[in-house]
Each structure stands twice: as structure tokens, then as C-alpha cells.
Design a protein around this motif. Structure first.
Motif, PDB file in Angstrom:
ATOM      1  N   THR A   1      33.459  43.186  43.254  1.00 39.15           N
ATOM      2  CA  THR A   1      34.391  42.060  43.187  1.00 39.15           C
ATOM      3  C   THR A   1      34.821  41.643  44.586  1.00 39.15           C
ATOM      4  O   THR A   1      34.935  40.450  44.890  1.00 39.15           O
ATOM      5  CB  THR A   1      35.617  42.453  42.346  1.00 39.15           C
TER       6      THR A   1
ATOM      7  N   THR B   1      30.651  37.217  36.187  1.00 39.83           N
ATOM      8  CA  THR B   1      31.271  37.974  35.110  1.00 39.83           C
ATOM      9  C   THR B   1      30.451  39.186  34.693  1.00 39.83           C
ATOM     10  O   THR B   1      29.228  39.216  34.873  1.00 39.83           O
ATOM     11  CB  THR B   1      31.477  37.055  33.878  1.00 39.83           C
TER      12      THR B   1
ATOM     13  N   VAL C   1      34.847  31.192  39.118  1.00 35.80           N
ATOM     14  CA  VAL C   1      35.679  32.130  38.369  1.00 35.80           C
ATOM     15  C   VAL C   1      35.166  33.548  38.600  1.00 35.80           C
ATOM     16  O   VAL C   1      33.966  33.820  38.467  1.00 35.80           O
ATOM     17  CB  VAL C   1      35.659  31.808  36.855  1.00 35.80           C
ATOM     18  N   LEU C   2      36.074  34.454  38.943  1.00 32.20           N
ATOM     19  CA  LEU C   2      35.753  35.883  39.030  1.00 32.20           C
ATOM     20  C   LEU C   2      36.299  36.562  37.781  1.00 32.20           C
ATOM     21  O   LEU C   2      37.517  36.753  37.643  1.00 32.20           O
ATOM     22  CB  LEU C   2      36.385  36.507  40.276  1.00 32.20           C
ATOM     23  N   ASP C   3      35.415  36.887  36.873  1.00 34.46           N
ATOM     24  CA  ASP C   3      35.786  37.632  35.665  1.00 34.46           C
ATOM     25  C   ASP C   3      35.286  39.059  35.839  1.00 34.46           C
ATOM     26  O   ASP C   3      34.380  39.517  35.155  1.00 34.46           O
ATOM     27  CB  ASP C   3      35.167  36.959  34.442  1.00 34.46           C
TER      28      ASP C   3
ATOM     29  N   LEU D   1      42.337  30.534  46.492  1.00 38.97           N
ATOM     30  CA  LEU D   1      42.596  31.453  45.385  1.00 38.97           C
ATOM     31  C   LEU D   1      43.481  30.773  44.356  1.00 38.97           C
ATOM     32  O   LEU D   1      44.565  30.275  44.687  1.00 38.97           O
ATOM     33  CB  LEU D   1      43.271  32.727  45.899  1.00 38.97           C
TER      34      LEU D   1
ATOM     35  N   ASP E   1      45.302  31.757  40.798  1.00 37.31           N
ATOM     36  CA  ASP E   1      45.679  32.833  39.881  1.00 37.31           C
ATOM     37  C   ASP E   1      46.675  32.229  38.895  1.00 37.31           C
ATOM     38  O   ASP E   1      47.873  32.191  39.147  1.00 37.31           O
ATOM     39  CB  ASP E   1      46.308  33.991  40.658  1.00 37.31           C
TER      40      ASP E   1
ATOM     41  N   VAL F   1      43.006  42.620  40.775  1.00 41.52           N
ATOM     42  CA  VAL F   1      42.149  41.980  41.764  1.00 41.52           C
ATOM     43  C   VAL F   1      42.957  41.307  42.866  1.00 41.52           C
ATOM     44  O   VAL F   1      42.689  41.530  44.051  1.00 41.52           O
ATOM     45  CB  VAL F   1      41.184  40.988  41.083  1.00 41.52           C
ATOM     46  N   PRO F   2      43.966  40.477  42.555  1.00 48.76           N
ATOM     47  CA  PRO F   2      44.690  39.821  43.663  1.00 48.76           C
ATOM     48  C   PRO F   2      45.420  40.803  44.559  1.00 48.76           C
ATOM     49  O   PRO F   2      45.407  40.660  45.788  1.00 48.76           O
ATOM     50  CB  PRO F   2      45.657  38.866  42.950  1.00 48.76           C
TER      51      PRO F   2
ATOM     52  N   VAL G   1      38.147  30.917  44.776  1.00 47.11           N
ATOM     53  CA  VAL G   1      38.122  32.007  43.803  1.00 47.11           C
ATOM     54  C   VAL G   1      39.155  31.693  42.723  1.00 47.11           C
ATOM     55  O   VAL G   1      40.340  31.527  43.012  1.00 47.11           O
ATOM     56  CB  VAL G   1      38.458  33.359  44.461  1.00 47.11           C
TER      57      VAL G   1
ATOM     58  N   LEU H   1      40.742  33.332  39.436  1.00 39.56           N
ATOM     59  CA  LEU H   1      40.821  34.585  38.687  1.00 39.56           C
ATOM     60  C   LEU H   1      40.807  34.292  37.196  1.00 39.56           C
ATOM     61  O   LEU H   1      41.501  33.394  36.712  1.00 39.56           O
ATOM     62  CB  LEU H   1      42.077  35.351  39.080  1.00 39.56           C
TER      63      LEU H   1
ATOM     64  N   ALA I   1      34.259  37.973  46.230  1.00 43.13           N
ATOM     65  CA  ALA I   1      35.394  37.180  46.730  1.00 43.13           C
ATOM     66  C   ALA I   1      35.168  36.764  48.176  1.00 43.13           C
ATOM     67  O   ALA I   1      35.374  35.594  48.546  1.00 43.13           O
ATOM     68  CB  ALA I   1      36.691  37.970  46.599  1.00 43.13           C
TER      69      ALA I   1
END
Length: 258
Positions: free
Chosen positions: A84, A121, A75-77, A181, A183, A213-214, A98, A100, A88
Motif C-alpha cells: 500500500t 484493490t 482508489v486504494l482499497d 489525498l 479520505d 492507511v492514512p 489517492v 481511500l 501511494a
């Protein structure tokens, strides 16, 4: 009847995975590839070589600390930010996924953390009580430690990343059909992430962090796949430039960006 030979098919040099991308951006290792304008007048410039160095260190951490590879969910917080981008790319370099993070007020945070293997995070307390391993990221460029008490077992990225080698160690092979990814309900494979539309070769463009981010990642991959470079703006910086056209024009001129 004699026919003329068919011309060879056009060569497609677009990167097909992160390793290809890093080879492309380091062909001219000293050339700026990512320039970040953050809050508090922070400007960080990463050449191709420096970008690769950060990705290699972070990839080594993911593999050695968490056995990251295909099937690992990270998880990318984090907000739209140069750190970031590094995380990624490193996650994708291991072949992992990844994920989100949900919005601040999203009630599914706990469920996401329960299904995650690692959470990267700026807000480790948000993920306390989940099964995921925690990596706490300090965003300022000069930060050498997270600067706050960490949950038990959490890794402080500011100090930990720098202890890993500049050269990439062993990494698993990337499965191009695996999830790269997530999302929300949308999932994109590694192959699809790099099926980008090629922009004008060598372009240097501004990427607005308000894309999220995306959106920011997608634009950066498109530029780099075409041997370009980017100036990434924090959302508040982009908003401030909208209100000050003269300042925006000066930035574009000084960065030689469109």
C-alpha cells in the motif's frame, strides 16, 4: 552605526514532494527504510534503493497503462501494508490523487468507484460494475499472480508491475496545490501531505498498522522526511505484540527500533 550581519535563515531540507523524498532515502541506498512484519511470520525489508525501485516500476505502470497524472483519482482499497505504501508513493509521484476506499459496509462504494479512474484493490469483485479501471493486488511478498479469476480487463499487479522499468520514465509535473489525498470528505493537497513535523533525525521507529492507511502513511512520511526508517507492523501483529511484551522487546532489539 554598524550592525552585525543577520545569520542566514535555517535551511529547510524537508522533502516537498515524492521526488525529493526518494532522493533523500536513496542517499544511502543500502540502508533499510521500510521493514514489514505481516501475518504468517512474513518479514520484508526494503532498502532505500529497493523502495525506489518498486515505486518507479509502479509509477511507470500507472502512467503507461492509465495516463495517470494531476486530476487522476486512484482508489486504494488496500490495508495498511508495505505494498500500500508503494502504491501511494507511486500515485503521488504521478501527481494523481489517492482516494481511500470506504469501509466494508459503506453504501457509498459504488459512488466512489463511479467517480474513480483506477481502483487498486485486493477485492476486485467489490468494484465490478463501476467505471474504474481495476488493478488486483496480491499481498504476500512471494505472490507472482493474483491467484483468482479477475474481472474482464483487470490488471494483475503481481505480474504486471515487474514488467516495467526500474528507472522512472516520463511523468507529469506535480501540482503542489492539487488534491493528493481524499479520505471521505477530507482532502489534502500535495503540498500539505509533505508539510510534516520533523522527527529526530535518523530515527528508526515502529509504525503500528492499527493507525490505518492514512495514519501509517503520515507517520512514515514524517520519519523518512527526517532521514529515518520504519518498522511497519500489520494490525494483527501489533495486537499480538501487545499481548506478549517479551516478544515485542525482542523485536525492538533485533530491529534496533524505538
Amino acid at each position: 552605526m554598524v550592525t552585525a550581519p543577520h545569520p542566514p535563515a535555517p535551511r529547510d531540507d524537508r522533502p516537498r514532494h515524492v521526488a525529493d523524498l526518494l532522493r533523500l532515502v536513496t542517499r544511502d541506498p543500502g540502508r533499510p527504510r521500510l521493514t514489514w512484519y505481516g501475518d504468517d511470520h512474513e518479514r520484508v525489508e526494503l532498502s532505500g534503493a529497493v523502495l525506489e525501485n518498486w515505486v518507479n516500476k509502479t509509477t511507470n505502470l500507472l502512467v503507461e497503462e492509465f495516463d495517470a497524472g494531476p486530476g487522476t483519482r486512484v482508489v486504494l482499497d488496500l490495508p495498511a501494508h508495505w505494498r500500500t505504501v508503494v502504491w501511494a508513493l507511486a500515485i503521488w509521484r504521478t501527481g494523481a490523487t489517492v482516494v481511500l476506499a470506504p469501509a466494508e459496509d459503506d453504501a457509498t462504494t459504488g459512488a466512489v468507484g463511479t467517480r474513480a479512474d483506477v481502483v487498486v484493490t485486493t477485492r476486485p469483485d467489490r468494484w465490478a460494475g463501476t467505471r474504474a479501471e481495476l488493478v488486483a493486488v496480491a499481498l504476500p511478498a512471494l505472490a507472482r499472480r493474483f491467484g483468482a479469476d479477475l474481472p474482464a480487463g483487470a490488471i494483475d499487479a503481481a505480474s504486471a508491475v515487474m514488467t516495467y522499468g526500474d528507472q522512472l520514465g516520463w511523468v507529469p509535473d506535480v501540482d503542489p496545490e492539487a488534491a493528493a489525498l481524499e479520505d471521505g470528505p477530507s482532502t489534502t493537497t500535495h503540498r500539505a501531505v509533505f508539510a510534516t513535523t520533523v522527527a529526530t533525525g535518523g530515527a528508526r521507529e515502529v509504525v503500528d498498522g492499527r493507525l490505518g492507511v492514512p495514519g501509517s502513511l503520515a507517520r512514515l512520511l514524517t520519519l523518512w522526511s527526517a532521514d529515518g526508517s520504519a518498522v511497519l507492523l500489520a494490525p494483527d501483529v501489533a495486537t499480538g505484540l501487545d499481548a506478549d511484551p517479551d516478544r515485542r522487546a525482542r523485536l525492538l532489539q533485533s530491529e534496533r527500533a524505538s
